[in-house]
Design a protein around this motif. Structure first.
Motif, PDB file in Angstrom:
ATOM      1  N   ALA A 117      41.353  34.476  31.109  1.00  0.00           N
ATOM      2  CA  ALA A 117      42.601  34.889  31.773  1.00  0.00           C
ATOM      3  C   ALA A 117      42.761  36.404  31.721  1.00  0.00           C
ATOM      4  O   ALA A 117      43.173  37.030  32.701  1.00  0.00           O
ATOM      5  N   LEU A 118      42.411  36.984  30.600  1.00  0.00           N
ATOM      6  CA  LEU A 118      42.505  38.433  30.443  1.00  0.00           C
ATOM      7  C   LEU A 118      41.582  39.148  31.427  1.00  0.00           C
ATOM      8  O   LEU A 118      41.999  40.073  32.125  1.00  0.00           O
ATOM      9  N   LEU A 119      40.338  38.713  31.512  1.00  0.00           N
ATOM     10  CA  LEU A 119      39.385  39.339  32.429  1.00  0.00           C
ATOM     11  C   LEU A 119      39.775  39.135  33.887  1.00  0.00           C
ATOM     12  O   LEU A 119      39.610  40.037  34.707  1.00  0.00           O
ATOM     13  N   GLN A 120      40.318  37.979  34.215  1.00  0.00           N
ATOM     14  CA  GLN A 120      40.753  37.764  35.595  1.00  0.00           C
ATOM     15  C   GLN A 120      41.915  38.697  35.951  1.00  0.00           C
ATOM     16  O   GLN A 120      41.968  39.219  37.068  1.00  0.00           O
ATOM     17  N   ALA A 121      42.814  38.951  34.995  1.00  0.00           N
ATOM     18  CA  ALA A 121      43.898  39.913  35.239  1.00  0.00           C
ATOM     19  C   ALA A 121      43.326  41.316  35.423  1.00  0.00           C
ATOM     20  O   ALA A 121      43.794  42.077  36.287  1.00  0.00           O
ATOM     21  N   MET A 122      42.316  41.660  34.654  1.00  0.00           N
ATOM     22  CA  MET A 122      41.684  42.974  34.784  1.00  0.00           C
ATOM     23  C   MET A 122      40.982  43.108  36.138  1.00  0.00           C
ATOM     24  O   MET A 122      41.038  44.156  36.773  1.00  0.00           O
ATOM     25  N   MET A 123      40.337  42.044  36.589  1.00  0.00           N
ATOM     26  CA  MET A 123      39.691  42.047  37.903  1.00  0.00           C
ATOM     27  C   MET A 123      40.728  42.283  38.998  1.00  0.00           C
ATOM     28  O   MET A 123      40.504  43.076  39.912  1.00  0.00           O
ATOM     29  N   THR A 124      41.850  41.597  38.894  1.00  0.00           N
ATOM     30  CA  THR A 124      42.930  41.757  39.871  1.00  0.00           C
ATOM     31  C   THR A 124      43.432  43.196  39.875  1.00  0.00           C
ATOM     32  O   THR A 124      43.610  43.801  40.941  1.00  0.00           O
ATOM     33  N   ASP A 125      43.668  43.755  38.692  1.00  0.00           N
ATOM     34  CA  ASP A 125      44.139  45.139  38.603  1.00  0.00           C
ATOM     35  C   ASP A 125      43.129  46.116  39.198  1.00  0.00           C
ATOM     36  O   ASP A 125      43.505  47.049  39.907  1.00  0.00           O
ATOM     37  N   ALA A 126      41.860  45.910  38.914  1.00  0.00           N
ATOM     38  CA  ALA A 126      40.820  46.808  39.438  1.00  0.00           C
ATOM     39  C   ALA A 126      40.773  46.738  40.967  1.00  0.00           C
ATOM     40  O   ALA A 126      40.633  47.764  41.634  1.00  0.00           O
ATOM     41  N   ARG A 127      40.897  45.533  41.526  1.00  0.00           N
ATOM     42  CA  ARG A 127      40.931  45.386  42.990  1.00  0.00           C
ATOM     43  C   ARG A 127      42.120  46.133  43.584  1.00  0.00           C
ATOM     44  O   ARG A 127      42.000  46.832  44.572  1.00  0.00           O
TER      45      ARG A 127
END
Length: 144
Positions: A89-99
């Motif tokens: 969940a943490l990495l998916q949030a980071m992916m979203t933020d990076a996008r």
């Protein structure tokens, strides 16, 4: 579950991130504190995931390498909190933020023992295995 982030080293989020990193990397894995507790800049964003009881249980950080690439580091989950999908969940949030910030790629150095975890999220290995802090690592990348 809640994810908080901060780029301030005097924040509660940063303090919680350090607590998790000390527990996982220093005490559990035996990494020397001087290797784990390095210097960061305001460009580094620290993420902490809090469970339903508001306990800090997982962390990671992200720093831009350049205009297109973010470097993910220090992904850790407390031993007692593993197996609940917190790091995912943490990495998916980071992916979203990076996008949202118009980055096109994430890179990381995965401990070889965790490589399959990152592969499940879509990270692809690059280059040879290397040693860092006495542990085998594999460079991996994810195209956003």
């Amino acid at each position: 579950m809640e994810i908080k982030k901060s780029n301030q080293t005097d924040s509660a989020v940063y303090a919680d991130a350090l607590m998790i990193r000390e527990a996982v990397f220093i005490r559990e894995q035996g990494i020397a504190p001087q290797l784990e507790l390095d210097t960061v800049t305001p460009a580094t964003w620290h993420y902490v995931l809090y469970d339903d009881q508001a306990h800090a249980v997982a962390t990671a950080r992200m720093t831009p390498n350049d205009d297109t690439t973010q470097h993910v580091q220090r992904v850790a989950t407390l031993k007692t909190a593993r197996g609940h999908g917190y790091a995912q969940a943490l990495l998916q949030a980071m992916m979203t933020d990076a996008r949202k910030r118009h980055f096109s790629r994430l890179v990381l150095g995965a401990q070889v023992t965790a490589q399959s975890f990152y592969a499940q999220l879509g990270f692809v290995p690059e280059g040879p295995v290397f040693m860092e802090a006495g542990l085998r690592h594999q460079a991996m990348q994810y195209t956003l």
